[in-house]
Write a protein that holds these residues in place. Structure first.
Motif, PDB file in Angstrom:
ATOM      1  N   LEU A  66       5.312  -9.765   1.629  1.00 32.95           N
ATOM      2  CA  LEU A  66       6.544 -10.386   1.123  1.00 32.95           C
ATOM      3  C   LEU A  66       6.500 -10.508  -0.389  1.00 32.95           C
ATOM      4  CD1 LEU A  66       9.238 -11.843   1.664  1.00 32.95           C
ATOM      5  CD2 LEU A  66       7.916 -13.965   1.879  1.00 32.95           C
ATOM      6  N   ILE A  67       5.366 -10.953  -0.924  1.00 36.15           N
ATOM      7  CA  ILE A  67       5.248 -11.093  -2.383  1.00 36.15           C
ATOM      8  C   ILE A  67       5.460  -9.748  -3.070  1.00 36.15           C
ATOM      9  CG2 ILE A  67       3.587 -11.562  -4.229  1.00 36.15           C
ATOM     10  CD1 ILE A  67       2.445 -13.772  -2.351  1.00 36.15           C
ATOM     11  N   ALA A  68       4.840  -8.694  -2.540  1.00 33.89           N
ATOM     12  CA  ALA A  68       5.002  -7.369  -3.151  1.00 33.89           C
ATOM     13  C   ALA A  68       6.463  -6.928  -3.127  1.00 33.89           C
ATOM     14  CB  ALA A  68       4.124  -6.359  -2.414  1.00 33.89           C
ATOM     15  N   ALA A  69       7.151  -7.181  -2.001  1.00 31.12           N
ATOM     16  CA  ALA A  69       8.558  -6.774  -1.903  1.00 31.12           C
ATOM     17  C   ALA A  69       9.439  -7.607  -2.819  1.00 31.12           C
ATOM     18  CB  ALA A  69       9.025  -6.899  -0.450  1.00 31.12           C
ATOM     19  N   LEU A  70       9.159  -8.904  -2.937  1.00 31.97           N
ATOM     20  CA  LEU A  70       9.939  -9.745  -3.842  1.00 31.97           C
ATOM     21  C   LEU A  70       9.670  -9.395  -5.299  1.00 31.97           C
ATOM     22  CD1 LEU A  70       9.619 -13.198  -2.036  1.00 31.97           C
ATOM     23  CD2 LEU A  70      11.756 -11.962  -2.488  1.00 31.97           C
ATOM     24  N   ARG A  71       8.438  -9.015  -5.607  1.00 30.61           N
ATOM     25  CA  ARG A  71       8.122  -8.671  -6.992  1.00 30.61           C
ATOM     26  C   ARG A  71       8.870  -7.408  -7.432  1.00 30.61           C
ATOM     27  NH1 ARG A  71       4.684 -10.903 -10.157  1.00 30.61           N
ATOM     28  NH2 ARG A  71       3.390 -11.867  -8.554  1.00 30.61           N
ATOM     29  N   ARG A  72       9.142  -6.519  -6.491  1.00 34.19           N
ATOM     30  CA  ARG A  72       9.944  -5.339  -6.844  1.00 34.19           C
ATOM     31  C   ARG A  72      11.360  -5.739  -7.245  1.00 34.19           C
ATOM     32  NH1 ARG A  72       6.776  -2.968  -2.649  1.00 34.19           N
ATOM     33  NH2 ARG A  72       8.316  -3.449  -1.037  1.00 34.19           N
ATOM     34  N   ARG A  73      11.857  -6.843  -6.694  1.00 35.21           N
ATOM     35  CA  ARG A  73      13.187  -7.329  -7.052  1.00 35.21           C
ATOM     36  C   ARG A  73      13.140  -8.200  -8.302  1.00 35.21           C
ATOM     37  NH1 ARG A  73      12.616  -6.324  -1.994  1.00 35.21           N
ATOM     38  NH2 ARG A  73      14.337  -5.838  -0.569  1.00 35.21           N
ATOM     39  N   TYR A  74      12.100  -9.004  -8.420  1.00 36.60           N
ATOM     40  CA  TYR A  74      11.970  -9.957  -9.519  1.00 36.60           C
ATOM     41  C   TYR A  74      10.611  -9.755 -10.198  1.00 36.60           C
ATOM     42  CZ  TYR A  74      15.418 -12.117  -6.386  1.00 36.60           C
ATOM     43  OH  TYR A  74      16.480 -12.346  -5.550  1.00 36.60           O
TER      44      TYR A  74
END
Length: 438
Positions: free
Chosen positions: A61-69
């Protein structure tokens, strides 16, 4: 970011009933950026995972959110995977790895102290959203406390409302603004209680191949191709291994007596798990007979499952992984006697099957042996049946596993991140922010 720990206060105030009192709420300058990715203030996302499987979900989840933010900050409770993904873990995930009523009661004072310190840290840090991953006994209380103070909250991994106490869905809705579900049968249950729940799929289904390669897996593990292979997975928690290890070893010894060329491999999830298993092995009456065939390794459970002819494992997330490995399995489980007595005595269960492959299939496609039925003889007989005659599995069960795999494969981490990002956007659009604490 480096692993850091928040030191527990030397003294925490206690009520007369022995529970820890909430920290007094003092006035703070509370603000939220106008948008989830405001340049004036970094987006802060708190994440809390309580065991190895939650740590893995959190990292994805963190990796996917970091791609957005890209500039977002992540902090909370997690393990090595979340730390590698860039989360500042104030406490380690293993501190929450407690399950069962009896176990929770025994650890309650420590957990209450940890919860209070964690909530204070969250209130100081002011995240725009809190994502609690599994660990419902801990996370749902933290989520409810934060939600009452105006913070956005997400619960990732639904408790098993399909198995017992469906009305918990309503209570979960009072804690979480949004529930992210790994399985398709869960959102309809929440809908009956007017709770926003989304099926995001399961990351394991994304990670594992639809058509595994057992010979390649054996080569990778250095195992012989022409000898039968039994995988032993008695759980990742010390308590599970203590309760199941002797029965699993007894079953393996019986199978080995019937199949002398058997290879037996037990992958350990951690050093603590290995130590617990070694203690069980040292005290087991079949230890000397087992040692020539038994190999204990650190990690590698997924590759081993793919390589195996039969998997003997504890009920839990590992059964889903075994299903995705498309191999025959025998499932077993025991809880503490007090936990079992309370659950059965109060009639809290509404299902008679527990393992995820059976729940997802809607019928019993793999054998289960729970509590008093979990004996070395029962386990060994089931393993031998599948070892000697795999035709039924190949004909009837494996195609079911393949269909279920496809159903769960939805790019779960990205889909979960979409749901969190959508909630952040809604909050920013509505101008919602935590109220100044009083």
């Amino acid at each position: 970011m480096p692993h850091s720990r928040h030191r527990l206060p030397a003294h925490l105030p206690a009520r007369a009933d022995g529970t820890v009192a909430d920290a007094p709420i003092s006035s703070r300058d509370v603000s939220m950026p106008d948008s989830p990715h405001s340049a004036s203030a970094p987006l802060r996302i708190a994440v809390c995972a309580g065991e190895a499987s939650g740590d893995l979900l959190g990292a994805g989840l963190i990796a996917a959110l970091r791609r957005r933010y890209p500039t977002a900050e992540f902090a909370g409770i997690g393990g090595e995977q979340m730390r590698a993904a860039g989360c500042d873990t104030w406490f380690d995930a293993h501190e929450l790895a407690v399950m069962g009523l009896a176990e929770v009661l025994r650890h309650l004072p420590r957990l209450l102290r940890l919860r209070r310190a964690f909530r204070e840290r969250l209130l100081d840090w002011q995240p725009q959203v809190y994502v609690g991953i599994d660990a419902p006994d801990f996370n749902l209380g933290v989520e409810r406390w934060l939600k009452q103070r105006g913070f956005a909250t997400v619960h990732y991994v639904s408790p098993s409302v399909w198995a017992w106490r469906e009305k918990r869905a309503e209570k979960i809705g009072r804690s979480a603004d949004r529930v992210l579900c790994l399985f398709p049968m869960e959102p309809p249950i929440y809908a009956r209680h007017a709770v926003d729940a989304r099926f995001v799929g399961h990351p394991l289904a994304d990670d594992m191949p639809l058509q595994p390669d057992p010979p390649a897996a054996r080569t990778a593990l250095g195992l012989e191709q022409d000898r039968p292979l039994l995988a032993l997975l008695p759980g990742s928690r010390v308590g599970e291994i203590t309760r199941l290890g002797a029965d699993f070893l007894g079953a393996a010894a019986r199978v080995l007596a019937a199949e002398p060329t058997l290879q037996v491999v037990a992958p350990m999830a951690s050093a603590r798990a290995r130590d617990a298993f070694m203690r069980v092995l040292a005290a087991h009456p079949d230890a000397d007979a087992l040692r020539p065939a038994l190999r204990i390794c650190d990690g590698g459970a997924r590759t081993l499952m793919i390589a195996s002819d039969v998997i003997l494992l504890a009920s839990g997330t590992a059964t889903l992984e075994a299903m995705l490995a498309k191999q025959p399995m025998v499932v077993a489980y025991k809880v503490a006697p007090l936990t079992y007595t309370i659950v059965k005595g109060l009639g809290l269960l509404k299902v008679d099957t527990y393992s995820l492959p059976n729940v997802l299939a809607g019928e019993r496609v793999v054998p289960e042996f729970m509590q008093h039925d979990c004996t070395p003889d029962n386990l060994a007989n089931a393993v031998l049946q599948r070892l000697r005659d795999p035709s039924e599995f190949r004909r009837d069960v494996r195609p079911r596993f393949e269909r279920l795999h496809e159903q769960l494969r939805r790019d779960a981490s990205a889909t979960a991140a979409d749901a969190v990002a959508e909630l952040l956007s809604e909050r920013a659009r509505d101008g919602a922010a935590p109220e100044a604490a009083r």
